[in-house]
Design a protein around this motif. Structure first.
Motif, short mmCIF file in Angstrom:
data_model
loop_
_atom_site.label_atom_id
_atom_site.label_comp_id
_atom_site.label_asym_id
_atom_site.label_seq_id
_atom_site.Cartn_x
_atom_site.Cartn_y
_atom_site.Cartn_z
N LEU A 119 1.77 6.00 -4.39
CA LEU A 119 1.37 4.60 -3.82
C LEU A 119 1.09 3.29 -4.35
O LEU A 119 2.36 3.43 -5.66
N ILE A 120 1.39 2.27 -4.00
CA ILE A 120 1.40 1.23 -5.09
C ILE A 120 0.73 -0.07 -4.52
O ILE A 120 -0.06 -0.41 -3.62
N GLU A 121 0.54 -1.09 -5.65
CA GLU A 121 -0.55 -1.68 -6.45
C GLU A 121 -0.14 -2.71 -5.60
O GLU A 121 0.87 -2.73 -5.49
N ASP B 242 3.47 7.24 -13.45
CA ASP B 242 2.38 5.98 -13.05
C ASP B 242 2.76 5.02 -13.97
O ASP B 242 2.80 4.45 -14.44
N LYS B 243 2.50 3.78 -13.00
CA LYS B 243 2.38 2.56 -12.89
C LYS B 243 3.36 1.70 -13.51
O LYS B 243 3.43 0.41 -14.38
N GLU B 244 4.51 2.29 -13.53
CA GLU B 244 5.96 1.48 -13.63
C GLU B 244 6.12 0.10 -12.12
O GLU B 244 5.69 0.55 -11.78
N VAL B 245 6.18 -0.57 -12.92
CA VAL B 245 6.09 -1.99 -11.96
C VAL B 245 8.38 -1.23 -11.19
O VAL B 245 9.75 -1.01 -12.02
N HIS C 44 1.30 11.88 -4.45
CA HIS C 44 1.38 11.07 -4.04
C HIS C 44 1.59 9.74 -4.33
O HIS C 44 1.38 9.52 -5.43
N ALA D 39 -5.19 0.76 -5.37
CA ALA D 39 -4.51 1.55 -4.40
C ALA D 39 -4.59 2.49 -3.85
O ALA D 39 -5.64 3.05 -2.74
N PHE E 136 2.54 2.19 -22.13
CA PHE E 136 1.69 0.93 -22.17
C PHE E 136 0.13 0.73 -22.58
O PHE E 136 -0.28 -0.42 -22.50
N VAL F 70 1.10 8.33 3.20
CA VAL F 70 0.72 7.33 2.49
C VAL F 70 1.70 7.21 1.58
O VAL F 70 0.95 5.52 1.36
N GLU G 280 2.23 3.68 4.26
CA GLU G 280 1.23 2.48 4.63
C GLU G 280 0.63 1.78 3.36
O GLU G 280 0.31 1.05 3.14
N SER G 281 1.22 2.24 2.19
CA SER G 281 0.55 1.71 1.26
C SER G 281 1.61 0.50 1.11
O SER G 281 0.96 -0.79 0.82
N SER H 294 2.17 3.49 -8.44
CA SER H 294 0.38 4.59 -8.73
C SER H 294 0.55 5.66 -8.31
O SER H 294 0.91 5.81 -6.78
N LEU H 295 0.48 6.76 -9.14
CA LEU H 295 0.39 8.32 -8.38
C LEU H 295 -0.41 8.83 -8.25
O LEU H 295 -1.64 8.22 -8.69
N CYS I 179 3.29 -2.58 -8.10
CA CYS I 179 4.17 -1.09 -9.38
C CYS I 179 3.28 -0.21 -8.97
O CYS I 179 2.39 0.06 -7.66
N LYS J 167 4.19 12.64 -15.06
CA LYS J 167 4.32 11.40 -15.07
C LYS J 167 3.75 10.70 -15.71
O LYS J 167 3.15 9.16 -14.98
#
Lengths: 188, 275
Positions: free
Chosen positions: A85-87, A66-69, A83, B33, B254, A109, A112-113, A93-94, A91, B249
């Protein structure tokens, strides 16, 4: 400059051998990131990333935290039972919310993101599968200016998923696995 | 999900400030998101077509807000999710917890309580449930109401039984519950040392000291800044040498607290507070 920042590959039943071939065909200097979303079993220990990693060519497949670039020249596999997702700051987002199309991860999902963050800089590739996940996501990518390739249903072990995607997105490029490989091998 | 209704980033900001102002919940540092996806999903389910209508309903209808809050947060959970995590608890963590006279465990963001029930089963099988206190907290009152009932839809029991066996469970899983129509009710004895209460990780503080804090798949809904803040709260809630478990995960990399922990299980993401 590369035509894409992201190549997103969605697959379900019958897609794994093709995903392997596609990854092997990638030029070693590719500048985009590849994001693979596969329907997989939940709550079963899985080494799918190792299955897809080919040591000889150094295509290392990584399940992001999660939040990995997101980095260029990298291959990511959506972790099982989330799922992906992309921020806006690019990065991951799970998300552990309800199944979509009976699936988590759902291809819709992630597509769309990606569409909302990357706009025209995304290429979506949808492969063999037995449900209609990916069709709506591909629509989002196309309507935001991205591009889309659908595996020719006649060449798919399970034609339902590519067929549903084409019904919804008649403008998507239809290619056989060899055609997709050729397309990717000249895209750096 | 319908992706045709669009909502801009600015509208999301406006929505967050409306909720903060009228109801006191702060979603400002939730991961955008998934938050945006939840908002669209709620609008779709409620048949609300425009952002204006959404604001109108949220401003004027407390009942609608309660429904919205319940559906805005992700309440999905499973019993024995990631069986190898529970196996690691059985073999590595619980034998150490056994040395404490009273074992206090906090499930932060427990949704409808399935992970708390799973923990109670592990403690029962280790003969430790009698001297354990389990706290399940969530920001969502409706979740806690369901959690207190100890009722799980029957349709999931096949998966949960499979997970239980994979986690190293040796008993007949069905001895832990009574099947009634389409629901399973978990035994009262299993639930006797569990307390469910409301706690908001964003705005509330430390309320006790624990030997084990489980906060699995909750941090994923927060942005990095809020993850950092919440991880500090979780760390401050741990006794020295206490354990922190996060989702498989999720990562402490961070966060500022990463140096305060040793890694106990790098795959299952179990950490031990140093001092």
């Amino acid at each position: 400059m590369a035509p894409f920042d992201i190549i997103a590959i969605g697959g379900s039943a019958g897609s794994i051998p093709i995903v392997s071939e596609l990854l092997e065909a990638l030029p070693s200097t590719f500048q985009y990131a590849v994001i693979i979303v596969l329907h997989r079993l939940r709550n079963v220990y899985s080494e799918m990333n190792r299955v897809l990693t080919t040591s000889d060519k150094g295509t290392y497949v990584h399940e992001p935290d999660d939040k990995e670039v997101i980095q260029p020249n990298s291959i990511y596999l959506a972790p099982q039972n989330y799922h992906l997702l992309i921020e806006a700051d690019r990065c991951f987002s799970l998300d552990y919310s309800e199944l979509v199309n009976y699936s988590r991860p759902s291809i819709d999902v992630t597509f769309e993101s990606l569409a909302s963050v990357y706009g025209s800089r995304v290429l979506a590739v949808l492969l063999s599968g037995a449900n209609d996940d990916g069709a709506l996501g591909m629509e989002a990518i196309l309507s935001n200016g991205g591009q889309a390739i659908v595996q020719d249903p006649a060449t798919a072990a399970y034609a339902a998923m590519p067929r549903a995607a084409l019904e919804r997105n008649p403008t998507a490029l239809v290619l056989s696995p060899d055609g997709i490989i050729k397309f990717l091998s000249i895209t750096t | 999900m319908m992706n045709l209704t669009q909502i801009t980033n600015g509208e999301i900001d406006e929505l967050i400030s409306l909720i903060r102002h009228n109801y006191g919940y702060d979603f400002g540092d939730y991961a955008r998101a998934s938050f945006q996806r939840r908002v669209l999903r709620c609008m779709d389910q409620a048949g609300i077509r425009s952002f204006f209508d959404l604001k109108y309903e949220l401003t004027n209808d407390q009942t609608f807000f309660n429904w919205f809050l319940q559906n805005l947060t992700v309440n999905v959970t499973e019993m024995f999710r990631d069986p190898m995590f529970y196996k690691s608890l059985r073999t590595t963590i619980i034998p150490i917890l056994a040395s404490y006279p009273t074992i206090k465990i906090w499930h932060a963001g427990c949704a409808t309580g399935e992970e708390v029930l799973s923990m109670a089963i592990l403690l029962q099988e280790a003969g430790l449930l009698e001297r354990s206190r389990l706290y399940g907290t969530d920001l969502n009152p409706a979740n806690l109401e369901r959690a207190r009932q100890g009722i799980v839809p029957m349709q999931y029991m096949k998966d949960y039984t499979y997970n239980y066996i994979q986690s190293g469970g040796k008993n007949d899983f069905s001895t832990y519950y009574t099947a009634r129509y389409d629901h399973a009710i978990f035994n009262k004895e299993l639930r006797r040392n569990i307390v469910f209460s409301q706690h908001n990780l964003v705005t509330d503080q430390v309320f006790n000291e624990f030997q084990l804090v489980c906060c699995r798949n909750v941090l994923i809904y927060f942005n990095r800044q809020l993850q950092n803040q919440v991880c500090r709260l979780l760390t401050d809630s741990l006794a020295p040498l206490g354990y922190l478990a996060i989702g498989m995960k999720e990562s402490l990399i961070f966060t500022d607290v990463r140096q305060q922990f040793d890694v106990t299980d790098s795959v299952c993401r179990i950490y031990r507070r140093k001092t």
